[in-house]
Design a protein around this motif. Sequence first.
Motif, PDB file in Angstrom:
ATOM      1  N   SER A 193       0.914  -1.219   0.124  1.00 46.93           N
ATOM      2  CA  SER A 193       0.081  -0.127  -0.075  1.00 46.93           C
ATOM      3  C   SER A 193       0.836   1.088  -0.307  1.00 46.93           C
ATOM      4  N   ASN A 194       2.370   1.330  -0.156  1.00 53.89           N
ATOM      5  CA  ASN A 194       2.965   2.405  -0.136  1.00 53.89           C
ATOM      6  C   ASN A 194       2.724   2.905  -1.608  1.00 53.89           C
ATOM      7  N   PHE A 195       3.036   4.195  -1.519  1.00 55.52           N
ATOM      8  CA  PHE A 195       2.808   5.082  -2.957  1.00 55.52           C
ATOM      9  C   PHE A 195       3.858   4.773  -3.811  1.00 55.52           C
ATOM     10  N   MET A 196       4.981   4.262  -3.437  1.00 51.43           N
ATOM     11  CA  MET A 196       6.023   3.932  -4.485  1.00 51.43           C
ATOM     12  C   MET A 196       6.212   2.565  -4.899  1.00 51.43           C
ATOM     13  N   ASN A 197       4.767   1.863  -4.755  1.00 49.32           N
ATOM     14  CA  ASN A 197       4.819   0.400  -5.461  1.00 49.32           C
ATOM     15  C   ASN A 197       3.766   0.797  -6.685  1.00 49.32           C
ATOM     16  N   TYR A 198       3.478  -0.536  -7.380  1.00 46.09           N
ATOM     17  CA  TYR A 198       2.850  -0.405  -8.671  1.00 46.09           C
ATOM     18  C   TYR A 198       1.453  -0.933  -8.281  1.00 46.09           C
ATOM     19  N   SER A 199       0.870  -0.999  -7.035  1.00 46.75           N
ATOM     20  CA  SER A 199      -0.664  -1.384  -6.824  1.00 46.75           C
ATOM     21  C   SER A 199      -1.392  -0.414  -7.275  1.00 46.75           C
TER      22      SER A 199
END
Length: 327
Positions: A296-302
């Motif tokens: 759920s981190n903004f620097m992921n690709y979710s």
Amino acid sequence: MTRRNARGGSAALWTGLLMCGFALTGTVVALPPDQAGAQAAPARVVGEGGASLEECAPGPAARVSDPTAAVPEGGELTPEQAAEYDRQFREAVLPLRGHEIQPPQAVPVVVHVISAEDGRGNVPAARIRDQIDVLNTAYRGGYATEGADTGFSFELTEVTRTVNDTWFTRFGEYRDTIRAELRQGDAGTLNIYTADLGTGLLGFSTFPQDYESAPEQDGVAIAHDTLPGGGREGFDLGHTGTHEVGHWLGLFHTFQNGCSSPGDYVDDTPYEREAASGCPEGRDSCPRKAGKDPVSNFMNYSDDSCMSHFTEGQAVRIAEHWAAFRS
């Protein structure tokens, strides 16, 4: 650097698996020619046996739903490229040690809307304002109780509009010319470009370390339909902008370097073998490392709806990058 749409289900995943297998057997995977000669990092092997998996470095293959999608700005960072960016950062921030480092009062934002003659991509003013609101909420920690207040805020100062069919549909090919002609402000001015970036590609950004050598190219590009209400399935809440601005402020992907040290160079983001697709809550792709994957981190690709926060360590890192390269 680049955020791509992971839609495509098992087909996209198996593309990644096969390309990694080819890389391990000696086949060289070539990237499109507009990537300025960047080297492709191998994708990951997904299977049993943790040790062998960790040897497969992060790469772009498993994130391309459309294998023909062009990946600008050098594609995914190799471990060597990330290490060089971090070396430049540590060298630049060293003289600031012992000094109080604070975020800016507000980051001025200039949005450059590039559209086609038939009206495609002509993002209305309301959606641009909504995007700035999303940035402010995200960077103030307003989407999750565990979200860090980074202290950064953003103020829209100008919107430019350019109608050009070629620039709209072939932004990656003409990006250097576009940015050189349209960019405004200094190192502390965030320039955002919206256009049609092609199938599978959501956005890309330069890093703070790039500014000195190419100030006219500094900025963030995002697909026009990823702004709030833009209609991009899974990615129209505005967090492509949140993600790419994170790069512009100096953050790497949470899955940088996979399960291998030093990961994304932030101590309080757990290691992650590969980018998240959808919202795989509870995933633990690096079981030998502490913590579950930061899906759920903004620097992921979710998916946008899964993204909710930055960490305190990321907040410190972007403030230090700002002081070293953009203040």
